[in-house]
Design a protein around this motif. Sequence first.
Motif, mmCIF file in Angstrom:
data_model
loop_
_atom_site.group_PDB
_atom_site.id
_atom_site.type_symbol
_atom_site.label_atom_id
_atom_site.label_comp_id
_atom_site.label_asym_id
_atom_site.label_seq_id
_atom_site.Cartn_x
_atom_site.Cartn_y
_atom_site.Cartn_z
ATOM 1 N N GLN A 289 0.839 -1.198 0.000
ATOM 2 C CA GLN A 289 0.000 0.000 0.000
ATOM 3 C C GLN A 289 0.871 1.244 0.000
ATOM 4 O OE1 GLN A 289 -3.117 -0.138 2.988
ATOM 5 N NE2 GLN A 289 -2.980 -2.359 3.013
ATOM 6 N N ARG A 290 0.490 2.206 -0.826
ATOM 7 C CA ARG A 290 1.224 3.462 -0.926
ATOM 8 C C ARG A 290 0.240 4.597 -1.189
ATOM 9 N NH1 ARG A 290 4.634 0.932 0.959
ATOM 10 N NH2 ARG A 290 6.742 0.527 0.318
ATOM 11 N N SER A 291 0.730 5.818 -0.946
ATOM 12 C CA SER A 291 0.043 7.047 -1.342
ATOM 13 C C SER A 291 0.963 7.766 -2.314
ATOM 14 C CB SER A 291 -0.186 7.958 -0.129
ATOM 15 O OG SER A 291 -1.045 7.352 0.794
ATOM 16 N N LEU A 292 0.388 8.500 -3.264
ATOM 17 C CA LEU A 292 1.176 9.309 -4.180
ATOM 18 C C LEU A 292 0.871 10.774 -3.890
ATOM 19 C CD1 LEU A 292 2.252 8.795 -7.699
ATOM 20 C CD2 LEU A 292 1.002 10.898 -7.254
ATOM 21 N N LEU A 293 1.918 11.520 -3.581
ATOM 22 C CA LEU A 293 1.788 12.943 -3.294
ATOM 23 C C LEU A 293 2.479 13.739 -4.388
ATOM 24 C CD1 LEU A 293 2.909 12.183 0.265
ATOM 25 C CD2 LEU A 293 0.730 13.267 -0.149
ATOM 26 N N VAL A 294 1.901 14.873 -4.737
ATOM 27 C CA VAL A 294 2.502 15.789 -5.702
ATOM 28 C C VAL A 294 2.811 17.076 -4.958
ATOM 29 C CG1 VAL A 294 2.161 17.082 -7.842
ATOM 30 C CG2 VAL A 294 1.231 14.768 -7.635
ATOM 31 N N ASP A 295 4.080 17.433 -4.935
ATOM 32 C CA ASP A 295 4.528 18.643 -4.225
ATOM 33 C C ASP A 295 4.016 18.660 -2.785
ATOM 34 O OD1 ASP A 295 5.887 19.493 -6.519
ATOM 35 O OD2 ASP A 295 4.098 20.497 -7.284
ATOM 36 N N GLY A 296 4.066 17.493 -2.142
ATOM 37 C CA GLY A 296 3.714 17.383 -0.736
ATOM 38 C C GLY A 296 2.237 17.247 -0.433
ATOM 39 N N ALA A 297 1.390 17.213 -1.459
ATOM 40 C CA ALA A 297 -0.056 17.142 -1.228
ATOM 41 C C ALA A 297 -0.675 15.967 -1.978
ATOM 42 C CB ALA A 297 -0.730 18.442 -1.673
ATOM 43 N N LEU A 298 -1.707 15.424 -1.390
ATOM 44 C CA LEU A 298 -2.481 14.363 -2.015
ATOM 45 C C LEU A 298 -3.379 15.009 -3.074
ATOM 46 C CD1 LEU A 298 -2.841 11.308 -1.385
ATOM 47 C CD2 LEU A 298 -4.786 11.964 0.033
ATOM 48 N N THR B 63 7.823 17.600 -7.295
ATOM 49 C CA THR B 63 8.264 16.482 -6.462
ATOM 50 C C THR B 63 7.114 15.479 -6.379
ATOM 51 O OG1 THR B 63 9.689 17.907 -5.147
ATOM 52 C CG2 THR B 63 9.096 15.780 -4.191
ATOM 53 N N ILE B 64 7.408 14.256 -6.776
ATOM 54 C CA ILE B 64 6.457 13.161 -6.670
ATOM 55 C C ILE B 64 6.944 12.280 -5.527
ATOM 56 C CG2 ILE B 64 5.412 11.177 -7.847
ATOM 57 C CD1 ILE B 64 4.766 13.859 -9.209
ATOM 58 N N ALA B 65 6.068 11.966 -4.585
ATOM 59 C CA ALA B 65 6.457 11.128 -3.452
ATOM 60 C C ALA B 65 5.572 9.895 -3.397
ATOM 61 C CB ALA B 65 6.353 11.894 -2.145
#
Length: 181
Positions: free
Chosen positions: A101-110, A175-177
């Motif tokens: 399980q993961r979350s993908l954040l763009v520039d620190g936000a969902l 930034t993609i996290a």
Amino acid sequence: GIRAAAAEEAADPAETHCWTAADAWRDEGIAAYGGEDLVLPIAAATAADGSTAAVQEIDGRQAVVSEADGTLHFLVDVPQDALYAVQITWRAMNERPTDVQRSLLVDGALPYAEMGTLRFARRFISAGEPSTDVNGDESAPRMEQVLCWQTVTLCDSTGYEAGPLTVRLTAGQHTIALEGA
């Protein structure tokens, strides 16, 4: 009054859904990206603490590894404002019965709720033949996990939205996290 209040409540990305975001982006005239694939450079990946993530060779491929609760950050240069589908090549590092399980954040936000509940299904194969009990009832064979590379396009883990999940990115650096659950 009610409509404005609903719009304010929906502004929280964790409470916004992919179909709502997609409708808003379409209304703004944002189109799907049609250029060459953007590849996240793993050599420059960083961990949550800002340190450079270690690149390892796994089954002949270069990879960065994160723990189940770890986060990896990637910088990407985006050529144009557009909607981008995200494809990830991944490999489980251990044998567990549950999905990764993961979350993908763009520039620190969902970007929206579904990006917070991404599931990557492990691959299993039958390890043997079905068995039959004394009543003649057949049982499925034992399953064995296969640790292998898989490439998946991000999709809604609930199955409510059939197509790929997309994110809106503006031209420039982002930034993609990928964050562990």
